[in-house]
Every structure is written in C-alpha cells, then in structure tokens.
Write a protein that holds these residues in place. Structure first.
Motif, mmCIF file in Angstrom:
data_model
loop_
_atom_site.group_PDB
_atom_site.id
_atom_site.type_symbol
_atom_site.label_atom_id
_atom_site.label_comp_id
_atom_site.label_asym_id
_atom_site.label_seq_id
_atom_site.Cartn_x
_atom_site.Cartn_y
_atom_site.Cartn_z
ATOM 1 N N THR A 169 0.580 -1.578 0.280
ATOM 2 C CA THR A 169 -0.472 0.454 -0.102
ATOM 3 C C THR A 169 0.948 1.220 -0.156
ATOM 4 N N ASP B 138 -2.412 -2.344 8.846
ATOM 5 C CA ASP B 138 -1.899 -2.192 7.746
ATOM 6 C C ASP B 138 -0.320 -1.295 7.762
ATOM 7 N N GLN C 257 2.341 1.437 3.165
ATOM 8 C CA GLN C 257 3.848 0.553 3.540
ATOM 9 C C GLN C 257 4.940 1.366 3.030
#
Length: 332
Positions: free
Chosen positions: A263, A293, A266
């Motif tokens: 993501t 996440d 990330q």
C-alpha cells in the motif's frame, strides 16, 4: 515484527513504534485509543512514544492506563520534555527545575517507575547545555530513565550533547526528527553525525502527516474528517505538503507501490526503514486496522530500481535544507 538496536546501545526496539501525539486525549476517545494500543501489542509493537505536552499531559495518562497490566520489562516506553505543560514561568524548557519536575509528572501519568528513553523535545537556547545534561544524568543515575535522546536538534547540538553525556557517564542514543520521502533534511548533516556517534533515528511522520498515503488528490478538497481538515489533528503541519505540485507527484507513487505489492502507507514506512541509521518509524492510529496495514512494512526491503524511481518522481518537491531542523530561539 522486526527489531533493531537503538543506535549502538544494547536496547532493541520494534521497527514500527506507536506514537500518540495527536490521537490519545484529544482526537479520539479513550476506549478507541486503548483499542489501538492493544492492537499495537497484538501486532508485535513493543515501543511506545509519547510526550508530556501531548494533549496537555492527557496523552501520557491514556497511554499509562492502556499499558497497565502489561509486563513492563517487555515494553520500551519513551517520553519527552520541553514544551509548556502549565502556565508558570518554569513550566517549560530544559532547566534543571523543569526537567526534574517533568520526569516525575511523566512517571506518575504513565504509571511506571522508569522510562526507557527520556528525550529533550527541542533544544533550549535559554538554558546552558551543561545544566540540561547534568539533570538528565541525575535522572539516569537515579534509575528513572535508562537512556536519553533528543528531538529536532541540529548536528552540532547533538555532537556537543553527546560529548557531555560521555563525560557524565550516560548514553545519548537517539535523535527523533521528522523524516519521510518528502522531508529529508536530516540526511546531509544529522545522519552522518549520528552514524559517527552511534546515535539512532526514531523518525516521526514517515507518511508526511498522511500525504504519502495518496488520499489527498490535487485540485480536490481534503476528505472530510482527515487530518488536513482538523486543527486538533495537525492541519497546520500538513499544510506545507498540500500544494497541487506535491500532491500530483505523490500520485506517481501509486503504480510503484502496486508493483512492489505494498500500500502507499507501507511504501512510505518501508522507505524510511531503508536508511540504516533509522532504528524505528513512529506511526499513530485512530483505528486498529490502520496499524494492521502499517506493521506490514516491517522487514520489507525495497530494491535499488524502486528507490531510484521514487527519487525521480519526487525530486523537485523534496525538502533537503538542513536549516529546517530548528528549535525556537525563545521558550514558547
């Protein structure tokens, strides 16, 4: 979760640490804040960063209650002193008086006998550095803190403090600066100095106050309820990144993140962790799923081609001026 030494100290801390600057005690209710702390623990985060000034001391109280009942030796709890915590003339700065009163207040609110790291939240030009460091030394020697650190100090200030710390037989092991793909002001001076001295970076705002998540789009209003729309959530700080040229270039990172199987959040966190002088990246959360996440960035290795592509996308808008690392010339 992966773990790294904090500088050249023997203490290991989680690569992702949990910070409660603008969440606990102000932005979210305590039940929700506690849920985020419990999620952090479940996800392997052991390092928690706060400060006496956050939410007018309430953040420390909320964190203390949320961590109550945990095995203290399994946690690394960090806090800081400098900014005002009251209306008195001495309720601020890094004088011996304020530091000694501040550590006692922080320990009481955090419900602990000691902190693992006690940090100078800014440099205090109004107090001799020797006075500040001697107070820190007394705190360490009394067992109220294991190590000391600084936040947003210039390289020259860090070097002088480190020399005094060695004379006083205490360990200055950390620097806590803002650092992200967009804000790289520590790279030219602070990082080389810290590498030489054995000091690690605990970086805050690795996602540039959320801009690097890609949720802010050029030419469009900020999403309702986002940090950019809420003064309590640091809207003034995010404003520097809310220009269309910045937001346009950040959107170029989306396909790069997708190719890496990450993501945007990330990718941003993993990027700061590629710097070997970074010991941990601080993340905050208003919902447990945000942490789920974020922690997936731990242990991620970004290849050279990806790092080059990120640089090419962002280079014109990156802030690199080391003079941007600065403390107020006068106490607030």
């Amino acid at each position: 979760m992966e773990f790294r030494h904090l500088g050249r100290s023997g203490m290991l801390i989680s690569e992702i640490s949990y910070g409660n600057w603008i969440t606990h005690g102000s932005q979210v209710e305590e039940e929700q804040a506690t849920a985020c702390v419990r999620a952090a623990l479940d996800l392997g985060i052991t390092t928690f960063d706060t400060a006496d000034v956050y939410a007018g001391t309430r953040a420390e109280e909320v964190l203390g209650r949320a961590l109550a009942g945990q095995r203290r030796e399994s946690l690394e709890i960090f806090t800081k002193a400098y900014w005002p915590t009251g209306n008195g003339r001495n309720d601020r700065g890094l004088s011996r008086k304020h530091i000694m009163e501040s550590i006692n207040g922080s320990l009481r609110r955090l419900q602990t006998d000691y902190v693992d790291l006690y940090q100078a939240h800014r440099y205090d030009y109004a107090t001799p550095l020797e006075e500040t460091m001697e107070a820190f030394a007394d705190i360490v020697h009394s067992g109220k803190a294991h190590y000391i650190g600084v936040s947003e100090w210039k390289a020259s200030q860090i070097r002088e403090a480190h020399a005094l710390a060695r004379e006083l037989k205490i360990q200055l092991v950390s620097s806590q600066p803002q650092y992200s793909m967009l804000w790289r002001v520590i790279e030219s001076e602070v990082v080389p100095t810290c590498e030489e001295l054995g000091i690690g970076q605990i970086v805050w705002s690795p996602m540039a106050q959320g801009v690097l998540t890609g949720k802010y789009l050029p030419g469009q209003p900020a999403p309702a309820g986002s940090r950019a729309t809420d003064e309590k959530s640091g809207a003034a700080m995010i404003a520097r990144f809310m220009e269309d040229d910045v937001l346009t270039r950040v959107q170029q990172l989306k396909p790069l993140a997708e190719q890496a199987g990450l993501t945007m959040a990330q990718l941003a966190i993993a990027w700061v962790l590629q710097n070997p002088n970074v010991s941990s990246a601080i993340v905050g959360a208003t919902r447990p799923e945000q942490l789920e996440d974020n922690v997936k960035a731990a242990g991620v290795k970004l290849d050279a081609d990806l790092l080059k592509a990120i640089d090419e996308a962002l280079d014109p808008i990156v802030e690199r001026d080391p003079a941007k690392t600065e403390s107020p010339l006068q106490r607030p």
